[in-house]
Design a protein around this motif. Structure first.
Motif, PDB file in Angstrom:
ATOM      1  N   ILE A  58       0.937  -1.238   0.042  1.00  0.00           N
ATOM      2  CA  ILE A  58       0.039  -0.118  -0.137  1.00  0.00           C
ATOM      3  C   ILE A  58       0.970   1.013   0.060  1.00  0.00           C
ATOM      4  O   ILE A  58       2.103   1.179   0.273  1.00  0.00           O
ATOM      5  N   ILE A  59       0.142   2.253  -0.503  1.00  0.00           N
ATOM      6  CA  ILE A  59       1.155   3.724  -0.577  1.00  0.00           C
ATOM      7  C   ILE A  59       1.570   4.003   0.971  1.00  0.00           C
ATOM      8  O   ILE A  59       0.759   3.845   1.779  1.00  0.00           O
ATOM      9  N   GLY A  60       2.904   4.486   0.948  1.00  0.00           N
ATOM     10  CA  GLY A  60       3.459   5.067   2.139  1.00  0.00           C
ATOM     11  C   GLY A  60       4.241   6.095   1.855  1.00  0.00           C
ATOM     12  O   GLY A  60       4.394   6.745   0.697  1.00  0.00           O
ATOM     13  N   SER A  61       4.909   6.378   2.890  1.00  0.00           N
ATOM     14  CA  SER A  61       5.660   7.865   2.416  1.00  0.00           C
ATOM     15  C   SER A  61       7.144   7.563   1.903  1.00  0.00           C
ATOM     16  O   SER A  61       7.736   8.690   1.374  1.00  0.00           O
ATOM     17  N   GLY A  62       7.219   6.636   1.386  1.00  0.00           N
ATOM     18  CA  GLY A  62       8.520   6.193   0.447  1.00  0.00           C
ATOM     19  C   GLY A  62       8.145   4.627  -0.375  1.00  0.00           C
ATOM     20  O   GLY A  62       7.179   4.379  -0.054  1.00  0.00           O
ATOM     21  N   ASN A  63       9.031   4.461  -1.173  1.00  0.00           N
ATOM     22  CA  ASN A  63       8.888   3.590  -1.946  1.00  0.00           C
ATOM     23  C   ASN A  63      10.158   2.901  -2.262  1.00  0.00           C
ATOM     24  O   ASN A  63      10.723   2.454  -3.624  1.00  0.00           O
ATOM     25  N   GLU A  64      11.017   2.591  -1.080  1.00  0.00           N
ATOM     26  CA  GLU A  64      12.378   2.009  -1.294  1.00  0.00           C
ATOM     27  C   GLU A  64      12.507   0.820  -2.035  1.00  0.00           C
ATOM     28  O   GLU A  64      13.307   0.272  -2.584  1.00  0.00           O
ATOM     29  N   THR A  65      11.589  -0.286  -1.579  1.00  0.00           N
ATOM     30  CA  THR A  65      11.651  -1.538  -2.073  1.00  0.00           C
ATOM     31  C   THR A  65      11.363  -1.713  -3.596  1.00  0.00           C
ATOM     32  O   THR A  65      12.311  -2.316  -4.178  1.00  0.00           O
ATOM     33  N   SER A  66      10.611  -0.804  -4.349  1.00  0.00           N
ATOM     34  CA  SER A  66      10.383  -0.682  -5.726  1.00  0.00           C
ATOM     35  C   SER A  66      11.613  -0.517  -6.207  1.00  0.00           C
ATOM     36  O   SER A  66      11.859  -1.019  -7.313  1.00  0.00           O
ATOM     37  N   ASP A 159      -7.521  10.760  -6.655  1.00  0.00           N
ATOM     38  CA  ASP A 159      -6.719  11.603  -7.140  1.00  0.00           C
ATOM     39  C   ASP A 159      -5.894  12.451  -6.329  1.00  0.00           C
ATOM     40  O   ASP A 159      -4.625  12.429  -6.456  1.00  0.00           O
ATOM     41  N   GLY A 160      -6.102  12.347  -4.928  1.00  0.00           N
ATOM     42  CA  GLY A 160      -4.890  12.858  -3.978  1.00  0.00           C
ATOM     43  C   GLY A 160      -4.060  11.742  -3.681  1.00  0.00           C
ATOM     44  O   GLY A 160      -2.915  12.041  -3.703  1.00  0.00           O
ATOM     45  N   LEU A 161      -4.359  10.561  -3.871  1.00  0.00           N
ATOM     46  CA  LEU A 161      -3.368   9.482  -3.784  1.00  0.00           C
ATOM     47  C   LEU A 161      -2.397   9.267  -4.953  1.00  0.00           C
ATOM     48  O   LEU A 161      -1.169   9.221  -4.770  1.00  0.00           O
ATOM     49  N   GLU A 162      -3.079   9.473  -6.110  1.00  0.00           N
ATOM     50  CA  GLU A 162      -2.262   9.516  -7.388  1.00  0.00           C
ATOM     51  C   GLU A 162      -1.121  10.863  -7.140  1.00  0.00           C
ATOM     52  O   GLU A 162       0.037  10.733  -7.463  1.00  0.00           O
ATOM     53  N   ALA A 163      -1.578  12.113  -6.613  1.00  0.00           N
ATOM     54  CA  ALA A 163      -0.908  13.001  -6.369  1.00  0.00           C
ATOM     55  C   ALA A 163       0.528  12.797  -5.292  1.00  0.00           C
ATOM     56  O   ALA A 163       1.502  13.068  -5.393  1.00  0.00           O
ATOM     57  N   TYR A 164       0.099  12.028  -4.249  1.00  0.00           N
ATOM     58  CA  TYR A 164       0.917  11.836  -3.124  1.00  0.00           C
ATOM     59  C   TYR A 164       2.091  10.843  -3.917  1.00  0.00           C
ATOM     60  O   TYR A 164       3.277  11.128  -3.541  1.00  0.00           O
ATOM     61  N   LYS A 165       1.663   9.662  -4.612  1.00  0.00           N
ATOM     62  CA  LYS A 165       2.466   8.981  -5.147  1.00  0.00           C
ATOM     63  C   LYS A 165       3.576   9.753  -6.093  1.00  0.00           C
ATOM     64  O   LYS A 165       4.800   9.370  -6.099  1.00  0.00           O
TER      65      LYS A 165
END
Length: 185
Positions: A58-66, A159-165
């Motif tokens: 799920i969306i988090g403050s970072g995406n290090e694993t990816s 839309d807010g989640l897309e902007a956050y990502k």
């Protein structure tokens, strides 16, 4: 005493299915890069076969694993027994990210309850399983899942989640691109 296996055995799968939490670890190739270790919850982990697993991320403050697995594919997943007999299990593998628009998404998504905040599915081909005693892992009582992530996602909206990502999940803390960079093009 640690024991090693070339695949996930039935007893390993049964152990995994009882756990409420697991941890993922990954790292960039650069010696000065940051090792990432993330706790994961909810019903988000699935054993797909003796040598393949997937988890819903799920969306988090970072995406290090990816970012790390895009660079070098390495991932380790750890489970600890917080109740019952002591046990620690590590799954060593090579992973990749599957995004909602990817061809493989349709085959993987039915394994999970896809949430508004689902960012991606991480898949890993497991080449080594290690079990060890876990004697020093304390007992903990599972009280349930936190609901903050669900509320946060609902408040943000699609839309807010897309902007956050786009703001927080495109580049790792070491400047490496994540799989989301390719999907944004």
């Amino acid at each position: 005493m640690a024991k090693f296996f070339d695949s996930i055995q039935e007893q390993h799968k049964a152990f995994i299915e009882k756990q409420k939490m697991f941890f993922t670890a990954s790292a960039p190739l650069a010696a000065d890069g940051h090792v990432n270790l993330s706790p994961k919850g909810i019903d988000s982990f699935k054993v797909l076969s003796a040598n393949r697993i997937a988890y819903m991320d799920i969306i988090g403050s970072g995406n290090e694993t990816s970012a790390h697995i895009l660079e070098n594919e390495r991932i380790t997943i750890m489970f600890c027994a917080f109740e019952g007999p002591p046990n620690i299990m590590r799954l060593y593998g090579n992973g990749y990210t599957v995004l909602p628009g990817d061809e493989e998404w349709a085959a993987l998504a039915p394994n999970f309850q896809i949430l508004l905040a689902t960012r991606q599915i991480i898949v890993a081909d497991i080449h080594k399983v290690q079990t060890s005693c876990g004697f020093s892992v304390p007992y903990y009582v599972y009280k349930g899942e936190r609901d903050q992530a669900y509320k946060w996602a609902a408040n943000k909206g699609a839309d807010g989640l897309e902007a956050y990502k786009k703001e927080k999940n495109m580049i790792s803390m070491d400047g490496l691109p994540t799989a989301l960079v390719n999907s944004a093009k």
